[in-house]
Each structure stands twice: as structure tokens, then as C-alpha cells.
Enzyme design. Sequence first.
Site, PDB file in Angstrom:
ATOM      1  N   GLU A   1       0.810  -1.215   0.000  1.00 41.56           N
ATOM      2  CA  GLU A   1       0.000   0.000   0.000  1.00 41.56           C
ATOM      3  C   GLU A   1       0.848   1.273   0.000  1.00 41.56           C
ATOM      4  O   GLU A   1       0.469   2.273  -0.590  1.00 41.56           O
ATOM      5  CB  GLU A   1      -0.938   0.000   1.205  1.00 41.56           C
ATOM      6  CG  GLU A   1      -2.009   1.062   1.137  1.00 41.56           C
ATOM      7  CD  GLU A   1      -3.196   0.736   2.016  1.00 41.56           C
ATOM      8  OE1 GLU A   1      -3.735   1.663   2.623  1.00 41.56           O
ATOM      9  OE2 GLU A   1      -3.599  -0.447   2.095  1.00 41.56           O
TER      10      GLU A   1
ATOM     11  N   ASP B   1      -3.011  -3.300   2.869  1.00 35.28           N
ATOM     12  CA  ASP B   1      -3.598  -3.503   4.196  1.00 35.28           C
ATOM     13  C   ASP B   1      -4.875  -4.315   4.087  1.00 35.28           C
ATOM     14  O   ASP B   1      -5.635  -4.201   3.111  1.00 35.28           O
ATOM     15  CB  ASP B   1      -3.918  -2.148   4.844  1.00 35.28           C
ATOM     16  CG  ASP B   1      -2.660  -1.353   5.164  1.00 35.28           C
ATOM     17  OD1 ASP B   1      -1.568  -1.960   5.181  1.00 35.28           O
ATOM     18  OD2 ASP B   1      -2.780  -0.138   5.393  1.00 35.28           O
TER      19      ASP B   1
ATOM     20  N   TYR C   1      -2.000  -4.117  13.227  1.00 32.83           N
ATOM     21  CA  TYR C   1      -2.758  -3.165  12.422  1.00 32.83           C
ATOM     22  C   TYR C   1      -3.669  -2.322  13.307  1.00 32.83           C
ATOM     23  O   TYR C   1      -4.446  -2.872  14.115  1.00 32.83           O
ATOM     24  CB  TYR C   1      -3.585  -3.917  11.386  1.00 32.83           C
ATOM     25  CG  TYR C   1      -4.159  -3.036  10.305  1.00 32.83           C
ATOM     26  CD1 TYR C   1      -3.325  -2.278   9.498  1.00 32.83           C
ATOM     27  CD2 TYR C   1      -5.534  -2.966  10.089  1.00 32.83           C
ATOM     28  CE1 TYR C   1      -3.841  -1.467   8.500  1.00 32.83           C
ATOM     29  CE2 TYR C   1      -6.061  -2.161   9.098  1.00 32.83           C
ATOM     30  CZ  TYR C   1      -5.209  -1.418   8.299  1.00 32.83           C
ATOM     31  OH  TYR C   1      -5.712  -0.605   7.321  1.00 32.83           O
TER      32      TYR C   1
END
Length: 861
Positions: free
Chosen positions: A7, A102, A318
Site C-alpha cells: 500500500e 492492508d 494493524y
Amino acid sequence: MELIITEKNNAARRIAEILSDGSATTTQRNGVNVYEWGTKTCVGLSGHVVGVDFPEEYSDWRDVEPVELIDADIVKSPTQENIVRTLRQLARETDEAIIATDYDREGELIGKEAYELIREETDVPVKRVRFSSITDREVRDAFAEPDDIDFDLAAAGEARQVIDLVWGAALTRFLSLSARQLGEDFISVGRVQSPTLKLIVDREREIQAFEPDDYWELSADLATDGADDSFEAQYFYDDDGSEAERVWVEADADDAHERLLAADSAEITTVRRRTRTDNPPAPFNTTAFISAAGSLGYSAQRAMSIAEELYTTGYITYPRTDNTVYPEDLDPAELVAAFGESRAFGDAAETLLALDDLEPTEGDDETTDHPPIHPTGELPDRGDLSDDEWEVYELVVRRFFATVAEPATWEHLRVVAAANGCQLKATGKRLLEAGYHEVYPYSSASESFLPDLAEGDALDVTDVCLEAKQTQPPRRYGQSRLIETMSDLGLGTKATRHNTLEKLYDRGYIEGDPPRPTALAEAVVEAAEEFAEHVVSDEMTAQLEADMTAIAEGEATLDDVTAESREMLERVFEELRESREAVGDHLQESLKADRRLGPCPESDHDLLIRQSRQGSYFVGCDGYPDCQYTLPLPSSGEPLVLEETCEEHGLNHVKMLAGRDTFVHGCPQCAADEADESEDEVIGACPECGDEEGGNLAIKHLRSGSRLVGCTRYPDCDYSLPLPRRGDIEVTDDYCDDHGLPELVVHSGDDPWELGCPICNYREYQARQAVDDLEDLDGIGPATAERLEAVGIEAPEDLVDADPETVAAEVQGVSADQVRDWQSQLPDLDTGDDDPDDDGGTDAEDAADSDAEPETGVADD
């Protein structure tokens, strides 16, 4: 060749380092970093590199009716040309591609965008890997078992893109055109933004409408016989079975006060001891993390920005998650043990490992996408992180420790005493077992002690206090509380709520912390409530969020949901269409509230802060063009109207917001009058024209409030030097050997400031202000400089024209506000005359006002 797409660049570098065992080399294509090892290549995107928009024929606001946007086609086009070009080139060379963006709705859509770009070039296999932390184990495990792209999840993200574009663009254009607010001052409206703004405005209305009630509280200091220390006990009375402390009738309060004053002693009537268990907190989800970081002083945006950087570098999991239950495969003891050798966390880890069992707490929300936010076990060196990054990292580590720690145990003591017919109560608490407080210092573990008392004990009444108080209005929402409320109402997602707040700040709808609405915000909400209530309806927005979740779960389609949202918007425009003129008038009048200063001395209108076509600010009459009265404002900063008013002119004072150099300008009329009444004080020959033309340097006062040393031959000679804005200037009898000018002393505060020769002082100031490389700017250390250089910002001059939003999107851990702060630290490259009535200021003189105060913190107060 196998092509891996992440990303962002930081993630690409980290994954390449893991999979190559540190052997990956870095090359550049089209200015984009490409990491290579063996037969593998890894490249990072910059979030969305493809954006959605309307076709070109819809771009002119004046030629297209806003309602036409509802059914307009949506087109996709590259937003990062160099990255798209690089991805296309690499796709033509690859045999297989792996999407490693992600793992959430937004990441899946970014991965799908990359997939579509690849498919335009080749039909090689494209797989998907998912992980919740960029650690060696998780990355290797994910790449060992690749999966497929979840097109339903990506479609949910695409639906949000389309709906937000159509709603935002159509309503923004309608309101902006109605209020004749175009250019940079357009009125922004958004599907999530507007209902969130209504929450803030509604709370402000409650505060403004609040009418306080008077009440009284009494207390007495009690002490055991002969003791030096006393403790405070609160007066209370029985109110239908409850122990009321507030006395609402003044006569009753006075009566109780007199009785307590007459009491020499009090007798203990009740002693009650209880032991209570204080359970550890639940694991961090995004909302709880933002709340905890907020208590440390971090805005929601800043907290998430730091968390994303810690995730990308492999130190935490995350940070966008709703989950508050750790996965079954998490071994708490193993993760705690990873911190055993840490200087910062070793003692806490040993304390936890000494327990019989580490059983994690659980929250109410369990999801399957990502675990709660917790450390990965890969420990950074203290020097690897900035102070802010370390503080947030420690918060995450200690929150994990708390969730596997023992409960705390408190002993609570409550005593009640009688004194001359009055009842008094006091409470104390003592920590018996510290439990999780030993490893998590962020929650209160303060103790309050009472002496060892028994029923029947007699105490001395040593002091009595009667306080008159008033009930208080509700408090404004703090950022974390606002995000919790948005979550409860289904406004936005865990990934977007903090961004929504940032947009409200950026667009001038809210200010301060806790956020309060501006007059513009109140005007927009009032207009929407009166003419189109759906615009600020949280029910409608929450329903659309639920519909997008249904897409992700395969229970609805993108086309169905976007069609339904367009139908809702059609109904909104039906409400608005007949009220366009009324909406415009309402907004235009309300927009003036934040800029109104007070009465114009030459007309029946008010003076407003205005902005020239060149972007500078000045004070002008609302009756223009019939009345053309103006006053200048300083050229540095953005004006903010304060509540304080000038007694002589009735004008609000003005504050100039200029980052670290923010200062209060005061009454603009006073500043102009003071300059008009002042006389130039000649101090020496002008170094540029004195020999040939006879020009002299003089201390001058500008109508904008600035002071400088300038040539008396202006405008033929525009040589000038800055002077501080505040303080009395003394011209001494000591002269500079180099320039022949007298040395100056500024008297401001207790200690005189020896400014010296104005030429020498300014040159020293310029030397101090010189910015030769990125690390000369406050807030940029080696790690941040490296991340900026990776996206092409290699020197301070590269920051000058950089778009803060773009930089924030490309660089993990950097916010748009940080970029703006860095830009504000750069010397101005081009300053213009800001005086609308031409008071004799030159470009150099305006520069003196804007960026040449010789000593920050002294020149302005």
C-alpha cells in the site's frame, strides 16, 4: 519475475527486507522506489493511485447544475501518474503478482485498483496475502499461503468512494453557489462530515442555551483529638432516600452553616469497610486507542498517524480494528517474555511472568479481520523512534500488559459523623493489591486515607466551609469522545472517523480542542436543518454504512447501494430546489459572523475582515462599494477575531495565527491611529542611497502595526530592516563600527533587550533562520527525513510547493498539519504589499512584518 505490491513505500521496504533476509537492493523507476532480490520485485503504492471523479464536462461549477451530478457517470483516472506508470511497466515484465495491501475495506479496494491496472497489461495470476502485523513470522506465513482478492470487500470500499463523491460534490456545489462562496472559500458538505458537524453544533447549542441554577455545598474539617492532620467531610441530607450534597435553598444552606459553626465536635455514627475488585481494561480497538492517546495529549489524527507508522515498521499490529478479543493462537506468556530483556519493559514483564496464569481480558466486540491493537514482540531501540512514537508505543505495550495482568484490589472506607444535627460523610480508599496498575500507569491508582476510626469516636470540628456554586453546562465533546459517539451512531468507520475530524478542522468548521463550531459551521447546519434535514441526518448516513457492510458480506451489490443513495440525494434536492435563494441569503449573512469586528466610522455598516485577490487580509466595510473605508492588517498569519473589544472604537481585537509566531494584533483602528500620529525618527544614513541621494534610515511605524527601519526616500528606495512589534525602542549613543548606526535597546518586560545595530541584528537573525537541510526544521529527525527523501522531498525547497495532503498520504507517520508546520518554518520566498490603502509599505517592509522579527518570543506577545 514475481511482483509484490504494497500500500505504501514503507511497507514495501519492510516486506522486501523480511523476504530477502536483508539482501534486497533499491532502484528507482519514474522516481518510485523498487526493491529487488532474486526473481522478486516489490513496489509500494501511495494509497489510492486511481481516483473517481466526474467526466471533464462536469468540471465547471457555473455551467453545471449541481443536481446533474447525481446521475452523472463516474470515471476513474490515475492520481499518481509516476506510480501508475511504474506499476504498468513492472506488470508487463512479471509472471505473477501478489497484492499485499492492508487488510481492510480500503486496503482491499487499493489492491483491486492495482489488480485492474495489472489486468490492463497482462493476464498473469494475481494472488492476495493478508497479515495483521508486518513482522517476520506473519509476513512469511502470509506469503506461504496466498489467497484471492475479496471483490465484495473491495466493492464496499468502492461504494463509499462513489457515494461520498456524488453526495459531497453535489451538495458542496449547491451550497457554495447559493452563498456565492467559490474558490478556496467553498462550503464543504459531506455524507459523514455533516452529521458529525451537527453533533458538535447541537452540543454547542446546549451550552449556549444552558441556564445555571444556584446551589450551595458545605464541608467541615474533622480531626481526632490532639492530631495535627485533619480530613474533609462533606455535608449531606436525606432527599427521598438519597444522600444529597447540593443545597438548593440559600436559607437552608445558611442554617446548616450556622449549626456547623456552632459545633465543637462530631461523633462517628457509621464506619463501613468494603473490598472491591478493579478489573483490568479490555484490549485496544481503534476507538479505545484513540481515547487513551487523547488522554496523553494526542489528537485523533496524530495518534493514528503514529500508530500506522509503528505498524508499518513492524512494532504493533494493524491499528484499524473493532476487535477487543485476542485470537486463540496468541500466546500471552510468549509475547510478554519477548520484553524480558528490555530496559524499559523488563521489570513489568518479569512481574507478569511470575503469575500463575496469564489470562487476557476480553471486550464486547469480536471480529475476524484483525486482532486488537497490541505489540508484535519486535522491540525498537529507543533511538529508533521519535519521542511521540515512543510514548504511543509504550502505551500500546503497557495496555497489552494490563490486559494479561491481575485485577487490582481496593479497600474502601466510608465514615459518617453527626455534628449539631448535621450529617457529614468522608470516604477513603487504599490499594491492597496493585494488580494491573503496576504495569499500566495510565489509569488512576491514587489513594486517599482516613484515620483509623470506630463508631462512637469523637472528632474536633476544626474548620467549616460554605461554597456558593452554580450548575455547569454540558462539556464540549473531546476528540476521542466525539469518535466514540460517531461509532455509537454508525457514522463512518474505524478507518475514517479521525480523518473526518481532520477535515472539519481543515475546512474551518471547528477550532480548538475540544472542538467548537465556527459561525460557518452553525450556518451550514442551520441551513441544512431548515431546508434539507437529510444532509445532517445520522440515521441516513448510518443506513448507508450498513448497506456498504452488506456489500462486503455479499448480501448487496455496489450498483444497488449506489442507486439507492442517488435516490436519497434526489429527495434532498427536491427539498432544496425551492429554497435556493433563502439558503444563500442565510449562509451569506452567517458567514460574516466570524469576520465581523464592529461599527464602521464612516457608514452605518460593520467592518469585516476581508481577503484581497492576492490573498492578503485587511479590514473593509460591509457597505462596499458605497463605503470604501479600510484598515490594514499584518501580512503574516491568518486573522482570528477575538471576543475582547476596544473601548474607544468598539472593534473586536484581532489575533494573527502564524504557527509558532502567532501574536495578538489588537484593535486595527488603534494600530493605524498610532502610526498616523507617530513621527519618523532618523537614526543614520541609508546604506543603499545615502552617499549618492542623501537617503536616511528612520524608525517607522506602519498602519498595519509593524515597526521597521526604512529609508526616508521610499518609494524611490525601499531598503528596510525589521523591528520587534512590542516594547519601547531606545536609540543609544553607542554606534556600530561597521555600519555607523546607533545601537538600539528594546524595553519590553523586566529585562531590557539589547537589539544592537539593526543591520547586524537582522543578519544574525537570517543566519539563525537559515534552513539548509530537512533536519533543520523542528519535528524532522533522521528517520522522518529518510521517509521524506524516499518520496522525493530531499531538501527544504522541495517542501515549499508540496501539497500537505499528498505528502501525508505518501509518508507513513506524517500528518498534513505537520507538513504545514514545516512549511511555516521556511523563510518566505515572496512577500507582497498587504496594505489595501497603501500606507507607504514596501515589499521589504511587509517582509519585516511577516518573517523578520529578530527574536521569536520577544518581539510579539
